[in-house]
Design a protein around this motif. Sequence first.
Motif, PDB file in Angstrom:
ATOM      1  N   HIS A  67     -61.613 -58.272  51.199  1.00  0.00           N
ATOM      2  CA  HIS A  67     -61.427 -59.072  52.416  1.00  0.00           C
ATOM      3  C   HIS A  67     -59.982 -58.957  52.892  1.00  0.00           C
ATOM      4  O   HIS A  67     -59.074 -58.698  52.104  1.00  0.00           O
ATOM      5  CB  HIS A  67     -61.772 -60.540  52.129  1.00  0.00           C
ATOM      6  CG  HIS A  67     -63.210 -60.736  51.781  1.00  0.00           C
ATOM      7  ND1 HIS A  67     -64.185 -60.935  52.723  1.00  0.00           N
ATOM      8  CD2 HIS A  67     -63.841 -60.761  50.582  1.00  0.00           C
ATOM      9  CE1 HIS A  67     -65.354 -61.081  52.124  1.00  0.00           C
ATOM     10  NE2 HIS A  67     -65.177 -60.967  50.826  1.00  0.00           N
ATOM     11  N   GLU A  68     -59.784 -59.190  54.186  1.00  0.00           N
ATOM     12  CA  GLU A  68     -58.452 -59.090  54.769  1.00  0.00           C
ATOM     13  C   GLU A  68     -57.535 -60.225  54.317  1.00  0.00           C
ATOM     14  O   GLU A  68     -56.326 -60.049  54.207  1.00  0.00           O
ATOM     15  CB  GLU A  68     -58.532 -59.091  56.305  1.00  0.00           C
ATOM     16  CG  GLU A  68     -59.115 -57.812  56.897  1.00  0.00           C
ATOM     17  CD  GLU A  68     -60.645 -57.778  56.803  1.00  0.00           C
ATOM     18  OE1 GLU A  68     -61.283 -58.850  56.697  1.00  0.00           O
ATOM     19  OE2 GLU A  68     -61.199 -56.665  56.808  1.00  0.00           O
ATOM     20  N   ARG A  69     -58.124 -61.414  54.089  1.00  0.00           N
ATOM     21  CA  ARG A  69     -57.325 -62.586  53.743  1.00  0.00           C
ATOM     22  C   ARG A  69     -57.852 -63.253  52.484  1.00  0.00           C
ATOM     23  O   ARG A  69     -59.031 -63.168  52.176  1.00  0.00           O
ATOM     24  CB  ARG A  69     -57.383 -63.616  54.886  1.00  0.00           C
ATOM     25  CG  ARG A  69     -56.652 -63.178  56.149  1.00  0.00           C
ATOM     26  CD  ARG A  69     -56.813 -64.181  57.276  1.00  0.00           C
ATOM     27  NE  ARG A  69     -58.189 -64.526  57.594  1.00  0.00           N
ATOM     28  CZ  ARG A  69     -59.038 -63.767  58.290  1.00  0.00           C
ATOM     29  NH1 ARG A  69     -58.639 -62.591  58.723  1.00  0.00           N
ATOM     30  NH2 ARG A  69     -60.249 -64.162  58.541  1.00  0.00           N
ATOM     31  N   GLU A  70     -56.961 -63.954  51.834  1.00  0.00           N
ATOM     32  CA  GLU A  70     -57.343 -64.762  50.687  1.00  0.00           C
ATOM     33  C   GLU A  70     -57.726 -66.150  51.202  1.00  0.00           C
ATOM     34  O   GLU A  70     -56.914 -66.808  51.856  1.00  0.00           O
ATOM     35  CB  GLU A  70     -56.158 -64.857  49.725  1.00  0.00           C
ATOM     36  CG  GLU A  70     -56.446 -65.660  48.490  1.00  0.00           C
ATOM     37  CD  GLU A  70     -55.266 -65.696  47.541  1.00  0.00           C
ATOM     38  OE1 GLU A  70     -54.867 -64.616  47.066  1.00  0.00           O
ATOM     39  OE2 GLU A  70     -54.753 -66.792  47.310  1.00  0.00           O
ATOM     40  N   GLU A  71     -58.957 -66.545  50.936  1.00  0.00           N
ATOM     41  CA  GLU A  71     -59.445 -67.857  51.340  1.00  0.00           C
ATOM     42  C   GLU A  71     -60.684 -68.188  50.530  1.00  0.00           C
ATOM     43  O   GLU A  71     -61.247 -67.298  49.871  1.00  0.00           O
ATOM     44  CB  GLU A  71     -59.728 -67.909  52.841  1.00  0.00           C
ATOM     45  CG  GLU A  71     -60.731 -66.888  53.319  1.00  0.00           C
ATOM     46  CD  GLU A  71     -60.809 -66.802  54.840  1.00  0.00           C
ATOM     47  OE1 GLU A  71     -59.779 -66.982  55.523  1.00  0.00           O
ATOM     48  OE2 GLU A  71     -61.910 -66.557  55.349  1.00  0.00           O
ATOM     49  N   PRO A  72     -61.117 -69.451  50.537  1.00  0.00           N
ATOM     50  CA  PRO A  72     -62.353 -69.769  49.812  1.00  0.00           C
ATOM     51  C   PRO A  72     -63.504 -68.897  50.322  1.00  0.00           C
ATOM     52  O   PRO A  72     -63.644 -68.675  51.525  1.00  0.00           O
ATOM     53  CB  PRO A  72     -62.579 -71.250  50.124  1.00  0.00           C
ATOM     54  CG  PRO A  72     -61.213 -71.772  50.438  1.00  0.00           C
ATOM     55  CD  PRO A  72     -60.511 -70.641  51.131  1.00  0.00           C
ATOM     56  N   ARG A  73     -64.285 -68.384  49.415  1.00  0.00           N
ATOM     57  CA  ARG A  73     -65.400 -67.488  49.747  1.00  0.00           C
ATOM     58  C   ARG A  73     -66.711 -68.102  49.290  1.00  0.00           C
ATOM     59  O   ARG A  73     -66.746 -68.913  48.367  1.00  0.00           O
ATOM     60  CB  ARG A  73     -65.238 -66.136  49.042  1.00  0.00           C
ATOM     61  CG  ARG A  73     -63.973 -65.417  49.350  1.00  0.00           C
ATOM     62  CD  ARG A  73     -64.088 -64.629  50.623  1.00  0.00           C
ATOM     63  NE  ARG A  73     -62.764 -64.174  51.034  1.00  0.00           N
ATOM     64  CZ  ARG A  73     -62.437 -63.963  52.288  1.00  0.00           C
ATOM     65  NH1 ARG A  73     -63.316 -64.161  53.244  1.00  0.00           N
ATOM     66  NH2 ARG A  73     -61.229 -63.565  52.609  1.00  0.00           N
ATOM     67  N   SER A  74     -67.771 -67.653  49.911  1.00  0.00           N
ATOM     68  CA  SER A  74     -69.100 -68.060  49.483  1.00  0.00           C
ATOM     69  C   SER A  74     -70.033 -66.882  49.709  1.00  0.00           C
ATOM     70  O   SER A  74     -70.081 -66.329  50.810  1.00  0.00           O
ATOM     71  CB  SER A  74     -69.560 -69.277  50.291  1.00  0.00           C
ATOM     72  OG  SER A  74     -70.754 -69.778  49.757  1.00  0.00           O
ATOM     73  N   TYR A  75     -70.723 -66.485  48.675  1.00  0.00           N
ATOM     74  CA  TYR A  75     -71.656 -65.366  48.754  1.00  0.00           C
ATOM     75  C   TYR A  75     -73.069 -65.886  48.539  1.00  0.00           C
ATOM     76  O   TYR A  75     -73.273 -66.916  47.901  1.00  0.00           O
ATOM     77  CB  TYR A  75     -71.317 -64.320  47.694  1.00  0.00           C
ATOM     78  CG  TYR A  75     -70.270 -63.329  48.145  1.00  0.00           C
ATOM     79  CD1 TYR A  75     -70.500 -61.966  48.075  1.00  0.00           C
ATOM     80  CD2 TYR A  75     -69.046 -63.752  48.642  1.00  0.00           C
ATOM     81  CE1 TYR A  75     -69.549 -61.054  48.492  1.00  0.00           C
ATOM     82  CE2 TYR A  75     -68.091 -62.849  49.058  1.00  0.00           C
ATOM     83  CZ  TYR A  75     -68.341 -61.504  48.993  1.00  0.00           C
ATOM     84  OH  TYR A  75     -67.405 -60.596  49.410  1.00  0.00           O
ATOM     85  N   TRP A  76     -74.027 -65.147  49.054  1.00  0.00           N
ATOM     86  CA  TRP A  76     -75.417 -65.479  48.819  1.00  0.00           C
ATOM     87  C   TRP A  76     -76.171 -64.219  48.475  1.00  0.00           C
ATOM     88  O   TRP A  76     -75.624 -63.121  48.569  1.00  0.00           O
ATOM     89  CB  TRP A  76     -76.009 -66.222  49.993  1.00  0.00           C
ATOM     90  CG  TRP A  76     -76.097 -65.447  51.295  1.00  0.00           C
ATOM     91  CD1 TRP A  76     -75.413 -64.325  51.650  1.00  0.00           C
ATOM     92  CD2 TRP A  76     -76.925 -65.762  52.401  1.00  0.00           C
ATOM     93  NE1 TRP A  76     -75.758 -63.925  52.914  1.00  0.00           N
ATOM     94  CE2 TRP A  76     -76.694 -64.788  53.395  1.00  0.00           C
ATOM     95  CE3 TRP A  76     -77.847 -66.755  52.653  1.00  0.00           C
ATOM     96  CZ2 TRP A  76     -77.340 -64.805  54.613  1.00  0.00           C
ATOM     97  CZ3 TRP A  76     -78.484 -66.762  53.880  1.00  0.00           C
ATOM     98  CH2 TRP A  76     -78.232 -65.800  54.839  1.00  0.00           C
TER      99      TRP A  76
END
Length: 151
Positions: A67-76
């Motif tokens: 990803h371009e930025r570090e931030e909270p992620r959520s995958y499904w």
Amino acid sequence: MRFTDTLAAVVLAFGLLLPGCASGSGSWVELKGERFAVEIADDDQERAQGLMFREHLGDGRGMLFIHEREEPRSYWMKNTRIPLDILYFDGERRLVAQQREVPPCPDGTACPSYPSRAPARYVLELDAGEALRMELRNGERITFGPDIARP
């Protein structure tokens, strides 16, 4: 030594070296001293597709999402047919969260999401059970092969 004997020895030597070279080519990551061949998903289309519709991943293989930025992620797991471990890494490539043994959601409906619970920039998906087998703990560092773009 005759020329044909020398030629045969050279061909044999190359034959023995080529499998090692082939397995070393392509994108890879290392985690706790183990190397995994990875497919790279580094744009919106590739990240959206992920491992959808795959019947298996394969030993020693995974997918690395960048990803371009570090931030909270959520995958499904929409349309995913294989159980996976989802491993979240920050911009310093430290393991910050794990979702282990995530079940498939092959029909694509009512698929829950699996959050990182911490900012992440990289996500590694491996066959379910790999994180347990390697006894992964948050804080572990991932190493990228030379062909994986650095930010």
